[in-house]
Design an enzyme around this catalytic site. Structure first.
Site, PDB file in Angstrom:
ATOM      1  N   SER A   1      -9.728   1.744   2.889  1.00  0.00           N
ATOM      2  CA  SER A   1      -8.842   2.494   2.039  1.00  0.00           C
ATOM      3  C   SER A   1      -7.802   1.658   1.290  1.00  0.00           C
ATOM      4  O   SER A   1      -7.218   2.145   0.321  1.00  0.00           O
ATOM      5  CB  SER A   1      -8.121   3.557   2.862  1.00  0.00           C
ATOM      6  OG  SER A   1      -7.269   2.967   3.817  1.00  0.00           O
TER       7      SER A   1
ATOM      8  N   LYS B   1       0.842  -1.196   0.000  1.00  0.00           N
ATOM      9  CA  LYS B   1       0.000   0.000   0.000  1.00  0.00           C
ATOM     10  C   LYS B   1       0.882   1.254   0.000  1.00  0.00           C
ATOM     11  O   LYS B   1       1.919   1.283   0.674  1.00  0.00           O
ATOM     12  CB  LYS B   1      -0.894  -0.024   1.241  1.00  0.00           C
ATOM     13  CG  LYS B   1      -1.949   1.068   1.297  1.00  0.00           C
ATOM     14  CD  LYS B   1      -2.840   0.883   2.533  1.00  0.00           C
ATOM     15  CE  LYS B   1      -3.930   1.937   2.621  1.00  0.00           C
ATOM     16  NZ  LYS B   1      -4.797   1.752   3.800  1.00  0.00           N
TER      17      LYS B   1
ATOM     18  N   SER C   1      -9.976  -0.657   7.071  1.00  0.00           N
ATOM     19  CA  SER C   1      -9.374  -0.414   5.755  1.00  0.00           C
ATOM     20  C   SER C   1      -8.657  -1.603   5.131  1.00  0.00           C
ATOM     21  O   SER C   1      -8.274  -1.541   3.968  1.00  0.00           O
ATOM     22  CB  SER C   1      -8.393   0.757   5.839  1.00  0.00           C
ATOM     23  OG  SER C   1      -9.100   1.971   5.799  1.00  0.00           O
TER      24      SER C   1
END
Lengths: 97, 546
Positions: free
Chosen positions: B154, B79, B178
């Site tokens: 996210s 990420k 997330s």
């Protein structure tokens, strides 16, 4: 409690948050924040008298270690990320006239 | 089976057995990224050269017998809020558009030590603030199961990359769901470990008391393998815990005999989609059938978790994001009239709407006059929520429920109403407040064919119980199918089986294995030429007899 969001409050929040807001953004922020706060106010329904505020889930206290330098000198790489740099230093806009 | 369809444990075994090399594996996945990422936009940055160089190194170490673990030679995605030395790290924000870290996040270092190869950085909601990956400054990521839908967020880029075969497994971060929610929306497995299990060093902070890094994988075994690799005590993170029990793969046993599982009534109440509810209850029955004792119970305070969470997360965000001042790194406005004006303009231009919304809310709840009524109150509510979980875990080993009230919403549906988007976090958020571990794994599909996630929550340090329960359920459920393979039991699977064992790599004039499986035919027609109408992947595999 939504009425607490006055023009002054939004202006003050802009100062605290260090954000320059346009007139439109200020209006939008006021409406968003009023709505959000009206929702957050639900917490008021709970009686929390005598409840110790919990910032951390585990009872971890300050964790100390010796202040020993372990990384190498990275000044040049670090300065590569600076928007402006001169003679190995960060350049900031003029603060005093 | 194509390399892109293999799990990390399978791929690593094949690499270690000499059936394929780490370089071939990385080349194959890079080809998949080239072919597919135009469709899904999972990545912000792909590090082709770096990945190939790492793969060569890893291959040499495997051959020398220095790397023997289950992630050796496995291509992974990270990420874009985890710092990677020398590789741009944007947090999906304009603010960090040209930021190149001078150090690497501890979790990423741990992955590399285990022999994993970092392919690149995945898309996310800006500064991890959002539930759809639509607040990214680098475009939205689309759900590989249906491109009209969001991948969740996210960590949406990581989840979509796993689902699309654009990596074998990935790292995400979870502040209020997330990892678990995008894992659920994309039909993958995702886990948020106990707070402090994985070092946050090098994770760009959002809500520091809630943030935790964790795996997104194709199955529970890979999840345990990745978690085992990234969990470590780290003196560079003062909230890092010293744990001895991080041999998570040892918990991969099919055994829930006598395990006490509680389902909170409030997790099945109003607002829950019927298909999601049915799938979750069916999963609970499945576990009961394997010997677990499943009961409904009242976990109180569920409705107070979101207000407490958004107060605390916004407060911490407003403080954490003060560092972006346009001087040391990051975006600086072009029209600076002086120091203070430069701060305000740089931040106003560098941050997106949702980030500014949360910074302002956070500044407000921390301001004098409102601090007690909001921030302190939220910390008290957090204490009560933790207590409610403590009471629940006195009775149950595991709490079971849905991950989210619905399956993946359509693109553009969520951003219009931020509060509504926040309410979608209702089942995941309390886990972060209480520092608990939680895992999400696929348990069915809704009437539109979109994946549904099952959430299992454990008491602090009880990841092994979660892994055991999740693994047992997964085995009992059977193969879930992939976004690209049009589900299990289809012609695609049969062909995959027929192809198993013949590893081919992509090259000049050769159609890559992954391309063929993806396109659902051997025509070698580029993905980009295919119709994107009927975005359900099953509709696009027209060449396959069903």
């Amino acid at each position: 409690m939504a009425n607490i969001i006055s023009d002054e409050t939004i202006a003050y929040v802009g100062v605290l948050a260090q954000l320059e807001l346009s007139e439109e953004e200020r209006e939008q922020a006021r409406s968003d924040m009023s709505r959000m706060l009206a929702y957050i106010d639900k917490m008021g329904e709970l009686d929390t008298t005598g409840v110790e505020p919990m910032s951390h889930v585990f009872p971890v206290q300050n964790v100390f270690r010796e202040d020993v330098v372990t990384n190498e000198d990275m000044r040049e790489q670090i300065l590569l990320n600076a928007p402006e740099e001169r003679d190995g230093m960060f350049v900031a806009p003029r603060t005093f006239e | 089976m194509g390399i892109a369809d293999m799990t990390a444990v399978e791929l690593s075994a094949a690499v270690r057995a000499g059936q394929i090399t780490a370089v071939q594996a990385v080349e194959e996945i890079l080809t998949c990224i080239e072919e597919r990422d135009a469709l899904y936009n999972c990545y912000v940055t792909v590090d082709r050269e770096g990945a190939l160089a790492q793969a060569k190194e890893v291959q040499a170490k495997i051959e020398a017998g220095h790397l023997t673990g289950p992630l050796a030679g496995v291509p992974v995605a990270v990420k874009d809020n985890l710092c990677t030395k020398g590789l741009r790290t944007t947090c999906a924000s304009r603010m960090l558009g040209n930021f190149v870290p001078t150090y690497t996040a501890e979790a990423v270092t741990n992955l590399r030590k285990a022999g994993a190869v970092i392919l690149g950085k995945t898309n996310m909601d800006e500064f991890a603030m959002g539930s759809t990956t639509e607040t990214s400054a680098y475009g939205v990521t689309r759900n590989p199961w249906n491109r009209e839908h969001v991948p969740g967020g996210s960590s949406g880029g990581s989840a979509a990359a796993v689902a699309a075969g654009e990596c074998i497994c990935a790292l995400g971060s979870d502040t209020g769901g997330s990892i678990r929610q995008p894992a659920a929306f994309c039909g993958t497995v995702g886990m948020k470990p106990t707070y402090g299990t994985v070092s946050r060093y090098g994770l760009i902070a959002y809500g520091s008391s809630l943030d935790q890094i964790g795996p997104l994988t194709k199955d529970v075994r890979d999840c345990a393998a990745v978690l085992e690799a990234i969990a470590s005590h780290d003196v560079k993170d003062s909230t890092s815990l010293q744990r001895q029990d991080t041999d998570f793969m040892s918990a991969l046993t099919e055994d829930v005999q006598g395990m006490r599982i509680g389902i909170p009534d409030d997790y099945l109440g109003e607002g829950l989609d019927e298909d999601v509810r049915a799938a979750v209850l069916k999963a609970a029955e499945e576990l009961a059938g394997r010997g677990a004792v499943v009961e409904r119970f009242d976990l109180s305070l569920v409705e107070y978790a979101i207000p407490a969470y958004y107060t605390i997360a916004a407060a911490e965000a407003s403080s954490n994001l003060e560092r972006f001042d346009g001087i040391k790194y990051g975006y600086r406005t072009g029209n600076d009239a002086g120091l203070h004006s430069m701060y305000r303009k740089s931040r106003a231009e560098g941050f997106g709407e949702e980030v500014k919304r949360r910074i302002m809310l956070g500044s407000f709840v921390l301001s004098s006059g409102y601090y007690d009524a909001y921030y302190l109150k939220a910390l008290q509510v957090k204490a009560l929520i933790k207590k409610a979980f403590d009471e629940a875990f006195a009775k149950y080993d595991v709490i079971l429920g849905p991950v989210a009230p619905t399956t993946a919403p359509k693109l553009g549906e969520s951003l219009a109403d931020p509060l509504k988007m926040y309410l979608g976090d209702i089942y995941t958020i309390a886990v972060n407040l209480a520092g608990l571990p939680g895992i999400s794994l696929p348990c069915g599909k809704d009437r539109k064919g979109l994946p549904i996630g099952l959430q299992l929550i454990g008491d602090c340090f009880q990841e092994k119980k979660l892994i055991r329960a999740a693994y047992t359920y997964e085995r009992s459920r059977g193969p879930f199918g992939t976004a690209g393979g049009a589900g299990h039991g289809t012609a695609a699977d049969e062909r995959a089986q027929a192809d198993a064992g013949s590893f081919r790599t992509s090259g000049e004039g050769q159609v890559s294995q992954c391309g063929m499986l993806w396109q659902g035919g051997k025509s070698g027609r580029p993905v980009s030429e295919q119709s994107t109408e009927g975005t359900d992947r099953t509709n696009r595999t027209g060449g396959i007899p069903s």
